[in-house]
Design a protein around this motif. Sequence first.
Motif, PDB file in Angstrom:
ATOM      1  N   ALA A  95       0.834  -1.209   0.000  1.00 63.14           N
ATOM      2  CA  ALA A  95       0.000   0.000   0.000  1.00 63.14           C
ATOM      3  C   ALA A  95       0.866   1.255   0.000  1.00 63.14           C
ATOM      4  N   GLN A  96       1.944   1.254   0.805  1.00 63.81           N
ATOM      5  CA  GLN A  96       2.840   2.406   0.853  1.00 63.81           C
ATOM      6  C   GLN A  96       3.531   2.598  -0.491  1.00 63.81           C
ATOM      7  N   GLN A  97       3.962   1.504  -1.108  1.00 64.95           N
ATOM      8  CA  GLN A  97       4.635   1.608  -2.400  1.00 64.95           C
ATOM      9  C   GLN A  97       3.674   2.070  -3.490  1.00 64.95           C
ATOM     10  N   LEU A 132       4.809   9.743  -7.276  1.00 65.01           N
ATOM     11  CA  LEU A 132       5.829   9.947  -8.297  1.00 65.01           C
ATOM     12  C   LEU A 132       5.205  10.172  -9.668  1.00 65.01           C
ATOM     13  N   LYS A 133       4.144   9.426  -9.939  1.00 69.40           N
ATOM     14  CA  LYS A 133       3.457   9.587 -11.218  1.00 69.40           C
ATOM     15  C   LYS A 133       2.870  10.993 -11.327  1.00 69.40           C
ATOM     16  N   MET A 137       3.249  16.572 -13.394  1.00 64.85           N
ATOM     17  CA  MET A 137       3.400  18.003 -13.134  1.00 64.85           C
ATOM     18  C   MET A 137       4.678  18.513 -13.780  1.00 64.85           C
ATOM     19  N   GLU A 138       5.728  17.713 -13.760  1.00 68.86           N
ATOM     20  CA  GLU A 138       6.996  18.110 -14.378  1.00 68.86           C
ATOM     21  C   GLU A 138       6.825  18.292 -15.876  1.00 68.86           C
TER      22      GLU A 138
END
Length: 98
Positions: free
Chosen positions: A51-53, A60-61, A66-67
């Motif tokens: 769940a954390q990953q 990150l996605k 946004m990047e």
Amino acid sequence: MAQGEKDLATFQTRVRQMILRFNELKQENKDLYAMVDENERQIAQLKAKVAQQEHDYQSLKMARMMEITEGDLEGAKERLSTLIRSVNKCIAVLSDEK
């Protein structure tokens, strides 16, 4: 020894054997329950880790999107600035012709 005494001795032996076997099975059952509890604890830890990953992956996605958006925004700003300069040059040329 009479037949009754012999039968009684055999019965007592069988009862003792059953008690020993019962105690062995009881210990085995206790050990198996401990293994199940440990496995369930490990499963819970692994589920929490997954769940954390997944959360980290989603973050990150999102950051990557946004990047890319910011990169597109910078490109769009540069194109717009170029267009504005071209329009200003055209206006200057037209103003000089009058």
